[in-house]
Scaffold this motif. Structure first.
Motif, PDB file in Angstrom:
ATOM      1  N   ASN A 281       0.852  -1.175   0.000  1.00 11.09           N
ATOM      2  CA  ASN A 281       0.000   0.000   0.000  1.00 11.09           C
ATOM      3  C   ASN A 281       0.896   1.236   0.000  1.00 11.09           C
ATOM      4  OD1 ASN A 281      -1.588   2.250   1.295  1.00 11.09           O
ATOM      5  ND2 ASN A 281      -3.174   0.700   1.060  1.00 11.09           N
ATOM      6  N   SER A 284       0.214   3.323   3.667  1.00  9.00           N
ATOM      7  CA  SER A 284       0.076   2.755   5.013  1.00  9.00           C
ATOM      8  C   SER A 284       1.331   2.899   5.880  1.00  9.00           C
ATOM      9  CB  SER A 284      -0.265   1.268   4.899  1.00  9.00           C
ATOM     10  OG  SER A 284      -0.299   0.695   6.175  1.00  9.00           O
ATOM     11  N   ASP A 320      -4.870   0.725   8.986  1.00  9.89           N
ATOM     12  CA  ASP A 320      -4.805   2.188   9.117  1.00  9.89           C
ATOM     13  C   ASP A 320      -5.269   2.919   7.862  1.00  9.89           C
ATOM     14  OD1 ASP A 320      -2.671   1.442   7.503  1.00  9.89           O
ATOM     15  OD2 ASP A 320      -1.296   2.938   8.326  1.00  9.89           O
ATOM     16  N   ILE A 321      -5.917   2.215   6.927  1.00 14.19           N
ATOM     17  CA  ILE A 321      -6.273   2.854   5.651  1.00 14.19           C
ATOM     18  C   ILE A 321      -7.789   3.007   5.502  1.00 14.19           C
ATOM     19  CG2 ILE A 321      -6.177   2.526   3.128  1.00 14.19           C
ATOM     20  CD1 ILE A 321      -3.514   3.344   4.359  1.00 14.19           C
TER      21      ILE A 321
END
Ligand code: B12
Ligand code: SF4
Length: 452
Positions: A281, A284, A320-321
């Motif tokens: 990602n 992230s 955390d996304i």
């Protein structure tokens, strides 16, 4: 002592790419597990009577019979979480008809035994084996003794391949080797830095291994299973020199930052044809390695010019996304396919799977065969719907040829959830351990929940 080593069936997450493709094409091959090579070679150090049975080929019943026919004293099952349904089934089927002692190990056990032991419950007696830094230490549990074996100097014995896979199966498999283990980065969702002590194979031992694969099996290509090939430049250079001498084609996995011009040039010269690169990602904080869009696209172009395919891997739904950011990344993946930068069969794009116990995950009560393919964690029902939507978008935009199969697997998954009293899995809470601390704690047993 007579030992049978078992590799269970890997569920829907087959390792063929894309997972749910119904036809095997575009050069897809089944990668031989290095766990098997090392389990076999280590067991042979202690006893001459060892057999390997891989449940990913042939019928379940025939494979159970092959295990029993060997009249084992010990059965060793090496399982990932994705193959744990098969592990449960095999455990029941073999212990019903054999008095052999059952050992269950591998990533499913190493990652869950101390912090999420309820996931490992089996209906039969067995001894669990956790790998904590040393991949040879299990001999103490199985053989009651342990010799000083070192990854650097240990000679793997690939003779098990001929006994395990008939010639018609060998055409479909990719020979694999491992030249280093462990990882210097510490991404929070990855077992590699937590389970292995970093170690590098002696290039001369590696040369001999390649020679054997070429001379005995006619292998003209191998895949290097190291989690991070360029972890130490000097070692990678030595290994590439061995490849140059061997004339074999090879592939590997590494991090984007290490795909420098000189490394790509040497890879091309020594016969490297493809490289799996974990992008995961672009935004992230769970990722401990640098990844940027501009560098990624630049490297794709430079590598292609040298005849090397970069095979990127992406994860959506990391903890955390936000949904919108994930959705934008999935559209980006579609865009690089449309721009002709990467064909979709070179891409891995998965929904985040909670392989490592994390107090932030809330697990869904679905069989392990869905892990790696469908969402198996969410904060609440609404979050689960968003994760399912991301999963739908991945298969629709990135892997459209899997549409029919995806709908079948999705329907089975939804049907399973609809028949549960609650969609959430019941297990004792995972202790809160800071992600960076987990590297040293996950497999040591210094923090534990109590045994399954
Ligand atoms: C190379 C690799 C691949 C390669 C090759 C896979 C293969 N079949 O070998 C590829 C890229 C194809 C791949 C695919 C997948 N992989 Co993979 N892979 C790895 C990696 C990086 C290295 C494995 C390896 O070769 N290790 C070297 C060998 C020598 O060590 P070992 O396996 O740990 O085995 C030793 C000891 O642990 C112990 N041991 C192991 N089992 C047992 C059992 C008993 C009874 C005993 C006594 C001892 C024992 O003894 C062994 C030898 O001495 C691991 C990371 C890891 N930490 O294992 C992930 C890993 C195994 N993969 C993983 C996953 C999820 C997958 C996929 C499902 C991914 C996907 N979404 O498609 C597929 C499944 C494909 C398949 N058919 O297996 C996860 C499993 C997660 C989990 N907790 O279950 C891991 C742990 C990575 C991660 N995400 O953290 N993988
Ligand atoms: S860089 Fe790759 S192998 Fe290393 S910890 Fe991160 S995901 Fe795992």
């Amino acid at each position: 002592m007579r030992v049978v080593i078992v590799f269970p069936h890997v569920g829907y997450c087959t390792g063929w790419r894309p997972h749910l493709a119904t036809e095997v094409r575009n050069g897809s091959t089944y990668h031989i597990a290095q766990a098997l090579t090392y389990l076999y070679s280590t067991a042979r150090h202690y006893t001459p009577h060892v057999r390997v049975v891989d449940f990913n080929f042939g019928s379940h019943e025939d494979n159970v019979q092959r295990v029993l026919d060997y009249r084992p004293d010990a059965i060793l099952i090496s399982s990932t979480v994705n193959s744990y349904d098969s592990t449960k089934q095999i455990s029941v089927d073999v212990t019903r008809r054999s008095a052999a002692k059952l050992f269950v190990g591998g990533p499913a056990v190493s990652s869950n035994y101390f912090l999420r032991p309820d996931l490992l419950k089996l209906d039969v007696d067995c001894e669990f084996v956790v790998t904590d830094r040393d991949i040879f230490a299990w001999a103490k549990q199985v053989f009651g003794m342990v010799d000083e074996l070192k990854f650097r100097t240990f000679r793997p014995d690939n003779s098990w391949i001929a006994e395990t896979y008939p010639p018609e199966t060998r055409d479909k498999i990719r020979y694999t080797v491992v030249t280093s283990i462990g990882c210097t980065y510490k991404c929070t969702f990855c077992l590699n830095p937590m389970v292995y002590k970093i170690n590098y194979k002696d290039p001369e031992i590696f040369r001999e291994e390649l020679r054997c694969l070429r001379d005995e099996y006619g292998a003209d290509a191998v895949s290097v299973a190291d989690p991070f090939f360029f972890m130490r430049q000097e070692h990678a250079d030595d290994i590439m020199d061995v490849f140059a001498d061997s004339g074999m084609a090879w592939s590997q996995q590494t991090c984007l930052v290490t795909l420098t011009d000189p490394n790509l040039e040497r890879m091309a010269e020594t016969g490297c044809r493809s490289v799996l690169v974990g992008i995961e990602n672009f935004t992230s904080k769970e990722i401990n390695k640098p990844v940027e869009v501009t560098r990624f696209e630049d490297r794709l172009e430079v590598a292609a010019g040298m005849g090397i395919s970069i095979k990127p891997s992406f994860i959506s739904g990391l903890l955390d996304i936000d949904y919108d950011v994930d959705l934008a990344q999935i559209h980006y993946i579609r865009e690089i396919i449309d721009r002709g930068l990467v064909p979709n069969y070179h891409i891995q794009s998965n929904i985040y799977t909670p392989y490592i116990p994390d107090a932030r995950d809330r697990l869904l009560d679905v069989p392990f065969r869905f892990w790696g393919v469908m969402p198996v964690t969410a904060q609440d029902e609404e979050h689960w719907r968003r994760n399912l939507d991301l999963c739908d978008m991945i298969y629709e935009l990135v892997f459209p040829e899997t549409a029919v199969r995806y709908q079948e697997v999705r329907a089975e998954y939804l049907d399973h959830l609809a028949h549960q009293g609650t969609m959430w899995m019941k297990h004792r809470p995972v202790p809160r351990v800071a992600p960076d601390k987990k590297v040293h704690l996950l497999t040591s047993g210094r923090i534990r929940v109590g045994q399954p």
